[in-house]
Design a protein around this motif. Structure first.
Motif, mmCIF file in Angstrom:
data_model
loop_
_atom_site.group_PDB
_atom_site.id
_atom_site.type_symbol
_atom_site.label_atom_id
_atom_site.label_comp_id
_atom_site.label_asym_id
_atom_site.label_seq_id
_atom_site.Cartn_x
_atom_site.Cartn_y
_atom_site.Cartn_z
ATOM 1 N N GLY A 1 9.000 -11.407 -4.030
ATOM 2 C CA GLY A 1 8.281 -10.372 -4.775
ATOM 3 C C GLY A 1 9.216 -9.671 -5.731
ATOM 4 N N GLY A 2 8.825 -9.659 -7.005
ATOM 5 C CA GLY A 2 9.651 -9.034 -8.047
ATOM 6 C C GLY A 2 8.947 -7.879 -8.712
ATOM 7 N N GLY A 3 8.027 -7.212 -7.967
ATOM 8 C CA GLY A 3 7.447 -5.959 -8.454
ATOM 9 C C GLY A 3 8.341 -4.807 -8.018
ATOM 10 N N VAL A 4 7.826 -3.596 -8.134
ATOM 11 C CA VAL A 4 8.679 -2.440 -7.843
ATOM 12 C C VAL A 4 9.111 -2.418 -6.376
ATOM 13 N N ILE A 5 8.266 -2.916 -5.477
ATOM 14 C CA ILE A 5 8.612 -2.885 -4.052
ATOM 15 C C ILE A 5 9.727 -3.896 -3.760
ATOM 16 N N GLY A 6 9.576 -5.118 -4.234
ATOM 17 C CA GLY A 6 10.584 -6.146 -3.957
ATOM 18 C C GLY A 6 11.919 -5.832 -4.619
ATOM 19 N N ALA B 1 10.347 -14.680 -7.206
ATOM 20 C CA ALA B 1 9.185 -14.002 -7.792
ATOM 21 C C ALA B 1 8.411 -15.005 -8.623
ATOM 22 N N ALA B 2 7.125 -15.110 -8.346
ATOM 23 C CA ALA B 2 6.300 -16.089 -9.046
ATOM 24 C C ALA B 2 6.072 -15.692 -10.506
ATOM 25 N N ASP B 3 5.914 -14.396 -10.738
ATOM 26 C CA ASP B 3 5.521 -13.950 -12.074
ATOM 27 C C ASP B 3 6.645 -13.181 -12.751
ATOM 28 N N PRO B 4 6.711 -13.253 -14.085
ATOM 29 C CA PRO B 4 7.672 -12.407 -14.787
ATOM 30 C C PRO B 4 7.261 -10.934 -14.635
ATOM 31 N N THR C 1 3.289 -8.357 -13.531
ATOM 32 C CA THR C 1 3.043 -7.777 -12.204
ATOM 33 C C THR C 1 2.174 -6.532 -12.351
ATOM 34 N N VAL C 2 1.533 -6.149 -11.248
ATOM 35 C CA VAL C 2 0.742 -4.908 -11.297
ATOM 36 C C VAL C 2 1.686 -3.722 -11.478
ATOM 37 N N SER C 3 2.920 -3.873 -11.040
ATOM 38 C CA SER C 3 3.884 -2.775 -11.183
ATOM 39 C C SER C 3 4.047 -2.348 -12.640
ATOM 40 N N THR C 4 3.955 -3.301 -13.564
ATOM 41 C CA THR C 4 4.115 -2.956 -14.983
ATOM 42 C C THR C 4 2.938 -2.141 -15.507
ATOM 43 N N ALA D 1 0.735 3.635 -14.009
ATOM 44 C CA ALA D 1 1.087 4.873 -14.703
ATOM 45 C C ALA D 1 2.457 5.316 -14.184
ATOM 46 N N ALA D 2 2.692 4.962 -12.925
ATOM 47 C CA ALA D 2 3.992 5.147 -12.271
ATOM 48 C C ALA D 2 4.471 6.590 -12.270
ATOM 49 N N VAL D 3 3.582 7.433 -11.794
ATOM 50 C CA VAL D 3 3.920 8.834 -11.592
ATOM 51 C C VAL D 3 3.991 9.071 -10.094
ATOM 52 N N TRP D 4 4.930 9.913 -9.690
ATOM 53 C CA TRP D 4 5.084 10.189 -8.262
ATOM 54 C C TRP D 4 3.888 11.002 -7.771
ATOM 55 N N ARG E 1 6.848 -19.904 -7.147
ATOM 56 C CA ARG E 1 5.808 -19.429 -6.216
ATOM 57 C C ARG E 1 5.968 -20.165 -4.899
ATOM 58 N N ILE E 2 6.060 -19.438 -3.820
ATOM 59 C CA ILE E 2 6.111 -20.110 -2.522
ATOM 60 C C ILE E 2 4.686 -20.231 -1.992
ATOM 61 N N SER E 3 4.457 -21.203 -1.120
ATOM 62 C CA SER E 3 3.097 -21.298 -0.572
ATOM 63 C C SER E 3 3.018 -20.776 0.859
ATOM 64 N N HIS F 1 0.793 -1.092 -0.777
ATOM 65 C CA HIS F 1 1.097 0.281 -1.197
ATOM 66 C C HIS F 1 0.024 0.892 -2.093
ATOM 67 N N GLY F 2 -1.058 0.160 -2.326
ATOM 68 C CA GLY F 2 -2.195 0.713 -3.069
ATOM 69 C C GLY F 2 -1.786 1.357 -4.378
ATOM 70 N N GLY F 3 -2.238 2.590 -4.587
ATOM 71 C CA GLY F 3 -1.969 3.290 -5.851
ATOM 72 C C GLY F 3 -0.691 4.104 -5.818
ATOM 73 N N ALA F 4 0.214 3.797 -4.896
ATOM 74 C CA ALA F 4 1.403 4.649 -4.763
ATOM 75 C C ALA F 4 2.674 3.845 -4.483
ATOM 76 N N GLY F 5 2.783 2.672 -5.085
ATOM 77 C CA GLY F 5 3.951 1.823 -4.829
ATOM 78 C C GLY F 5 5.238 2.406 -5.376
ATOM 79 N N MET F 6 5.180 2.908 -6.616
ATOM 80 C CA MET F 6 6.380 3.555 -7.167
ATOM 81 C C MET F 6 6.719 4.780 -6.315
ATOM 82 N N THR F 7 5.702 5.514 -5.921
ATOM 83 C CA THR F 7 5.877 6.777 -5.192
ATOM 84 C C THR F 7 6.611 6.584 -3.864
ATOM 85 N N MET F 8 6.384 5.440 -3.221
ATOM 86 C CA MET F 8 6.997 5.221 -1.905
ATOM 87 C C MET F 8 8.191 4.264 -1.963
HETATM 88 C C1 LIG Z 1 -3.871 1.450 -13.256
HETATM 89 C C2 LIG Z 1 -2.834 1.643 -12.193
HETATM 90 C C3 LIG Z 1 -2.148 2.851 -12.116
HETATM 91 C C4 LIG Z 1 -1.180 3.051 -11.125
HETATM 92 N N1 LIG Z 1 -0.513 4.234 -11.109
HETATM 93 C C5 LIG Z 1 0.433 4.450 -10.160
HETATM 94 C C6 LIG Z 1 1.150 5.680 -10.136
HETATM 95 O O1 LIG Z 1 0.944 6.569 -10.968
HETATM 96 N N2 LIG Z 1 2.084 5.848 -9.170
HETATM 97 C C7 LIG Z 1 2.377 4.885 -8.242
HETATM 98 O O2 LIG Z 1 3.229 5.104 -7.377
HETATM 99 N N3 LIG Z 1 1.704 3.693 -8.254
HETATM 100 C C8 LIG Z 1 0.743 3.469 -9.184
HETATM 101 N N4 LIG Z 1 0.037 2.289 -9.182
HETATM 102 C C9 LIG Z 1 0.227 1.365 -8.067
HETATM 103 C C10 LIG Z 1 1.419 0.455 -8.234
HETATM 104 O O3 LIG Z 1 1.288 -0.276 -9.420
HETATM 105 C C11 LIG Z 1 1.488 -0.487 -7.028
HETATM 106 O O4 LIG Z 1 1.446 0.217 -5.810
HETATM 107 C C12 LIG Z 1 2.797 -1.285 -7.077
HETATM 108 O O5 LIG Z 1 2.970 -1.847 -8.348
HETATM 109 C C13 LIG Z 1 2.823 -2.383 -6.018
HETATM 110 O O6 LIG Z 1 4.036 -3.060 -6.180
HETATM 111 P P1 LIG Z 1 4.357 -4.432 -5.450
HETATM 112 O O7 LIG Z 1 5.776 -4.736 -5.775
HETATM 113 O O8 LIG Z 1 3.933 -4.341 -4.025
HETATM 114 O O9 LIG Z 1 3.341 -5.480 -6.111
HETATM 115 P P2 LIG Z 1 3.383 -6.307 -7.489
HETATM 116 O O10 LIG Z 1 3.855 -5.487 -8.621
HETATM 117 O O11 LIG Z 1 2.036 -6.917 -7.595
HETATM 118 O O12 LIG Z 1 4.464 -7.430 -7.241
HETATM 119 C C14 LIG Z 1 4.208 -8.515 -6.387
HETATM 120 C C15 LIG Z 1 5.262 -9.546 -6.623
HETATM 121 O O13 LIG Z 1 5.079 -10.615 -5.687
HETATM 122 C C16 LIG Z 1 5.195 -11.838 -6.392
HETATM 123 N N5 LIG Z 1 4.471 -12.874 -5.641
HETATM 124 C C17 LIG Z 1 3.188 -12.829 -5.223
HETATM 125 N N6 LIG Z 1 2.887 -13.989 -4.594
HETATM 126 C C18 LIG Z 1 4.003 -14.747 -4.599
HETATM 127 C C19 LIG Z 1 4.335 -16.042 -4.086
HETATM 128 N N7 LIG Z 1 3.435 -16.774 -3.447
HETATM 129 N N8 LIG Z 1 5.586 -16.528 -4.310
HETATM 130 C C20 LIG Z 1 6.519 -15.793 -4.960
HETATM 131 N N9 LIG Z 1 6.257 -14.551 -5.444
HETATM 132 C C21 LIG Z 1 5.017 -14.056 -5.269
HETATM 133 C C22 LIG Z 1 4.604 -11.548 -7.758
HETATM 134 O O14 LIG Z 1 4.995 -12.524 -8.701
HETATM 135 C C23 LIG Z 1 5.230 -10.181 -8.003
HETATM 136 O O15 LIG Z 1 6.545 -10.358 -8.493
HETATM 137 C C24 LIG Z 1 -0.905 2.032 -10.175
HETATM 138 C C25 LIG Z 1 -1.563 0.816 -10.279
HETATM 139 C C26 LIG Z 1 -2.523 0.618 -11.268
HETATM 140 C C27 LIG Z 1 -3.209 -0.700 -11.367
#
Ligand SMILES: Cc1cc2nc3c(=O)[nH]c(=O)nc-3n(C[C@H](O)[C@H](O)[C@H](O)COP(=O)(O)OP(=O)(O)OC[C@H]3O[C@@H](n4cnc5c(N)ncnc54)[C@H](O)[C@@H]3O)c2cc1C
Length: 290
Positions: free
Chosen positions: A8-13, A31-34, A38-41, A44-47, A136-138, A267-274
């Protein structure tokens, strides 16, 4: 030295990977996606520990992240800002204000300083110096050694967890007409978060909806609500809109070690926050630090 693979290469990973490396682990990220896909990009990413149950773990993780982002903003980490925030209150004081620094209550609103992150430069900064494989891993058991499962929504399949489901979110970006204070009204799903060049106008939170189909009428409604709350936005040129799927989980985020896999998702709507609080705990579980 312990070898750890973070999937995982989003904010959590990436945050977990960085903390693990700081603690002395040899880390590879898969990380499968650039980052820009990711949803992390999209965040709004506010605490704000928003749409979370009053859970002591969430409070702890959020408090750690609040302190870390405050430090990062002072140190000039790319994309990290601190913003005065006005949260309009139509209900009792939110349970999480204990983690939000100095909070004052003023006639129908609370005010505090909220960390805000511009995700593109910030994710690039997090990734600096990390070994990242784009694939991407399966299945998680394809991987040897200690594995961190930070796959967000994909954990539904990878961890066989039916409690994970998407919550669609839509935000509109406009040029910043000179705002530097965030406004939030959760009762109307309304937020205005000024960044350095643009302003994020939000938003929607549709639990269970998993498509990212554009919806211009929805974007117009978001903008109208925000203009009503902050009229100076009326003439701000629209840059575009973004739709993302928040990785929500019934019962809250999963952060636990099961054998050699440390799950950290949901982490739902609070991934950056946590993020930093979870990264600390992942590191402790991976390296068995108590
Ligand atoms: C509109 C909107 C507003 C938001 N506002 C806020 C905010 O204000 N504050 C806040 O804290 N949060 C906010 N969030 C929530 C936040 O975006 C998420 O909680 C956070 O991005 C989750 O991060 P993640 O790393 O878990 O997931 P992701 O960003 O989805 O990353 C998942 C990673 O896993 C990788 N992956 C998945 N499957 C595989 C596989 N099979 N093999 C290899 N890699 C894989 C993907 O490529 C990706 O790199 C918002 C979200 C949205 C949509």
């Amino acid at each position: 030295m312990t070898d750890v693979t973070v999937v995982g290469g989003g904010v959590i990973g990436l945050t977990a990977a960085r903390r693990l490396r700081e603690a002395g682990a040899r880390v590879t990220v898969i990380a499968a996606d650039p980052p820009e896909e990711t949803v992390s990009t999209v965040a709004a990413a506010v605490w704000y520990p928003t749409h979370q149950e009053a859970d002591p773990r969430v409070l702890r993780w959020s408090a750690t992240a609040y302190e870390e982002f405050t430090r990062q903003a002072r140190d000039g980490v790319p994309g990290v800002l601190l913003r005065r925030t006005r949260m309009l209150l139509r209900a009792p004081l939110p349970w999480w204000t204990a983690a939000a620094g100095d909070v004052t209550t003023v006639a129908g609103e609370i005010r505090f300083i909220a960390p805000l992150v511009e995700m593109s430069p910030y994710l690039d900064w997090l990734a600096r110096g990390l070994t990242i494989e784009r694939r991407r891993i399966s299945a998680l058991d394809e991987l040897d050694g200690i594995v961190v499962n930070a796959t967000g929504l994909a954990a539904r399949e990878l961890a066989g967890d039916d409690a994970v489901e998407p919550a669609r979110g839509h935000v509109v970006l406009v040029e910043n007409p000179g705002l530097d204070t965030s406004i939030r009204d959760e009762s109307r799903s309304l937020y205005i978060h000024p960044r350095s060049r643009d302003v994020v106008l939000g938003g929607t939170f549709e639990q269970g909806r998993g498509d990212v189909t554009p919806d211009p009428a929805e974007a117009a409604a978001i903008r109208d609500r925000c203009i009503e709350a902050e009229p100076s936005l009326r003439d701000a040129p629209v840059i575009g809109s973004r739709i993302g799927l928040r990785p929500t989980r019934r019962g809250g985020p999963r952060l636990e070690r099961a054998g050699n896999v440390i799950h950290c998702y949901g982490h739902g709507g609070a991934g950056m926050t946590m993020s930093w609080g979870c990264a600390e705990e992942v590191t402790a579980l991976a390296l068995r630090i108590s």
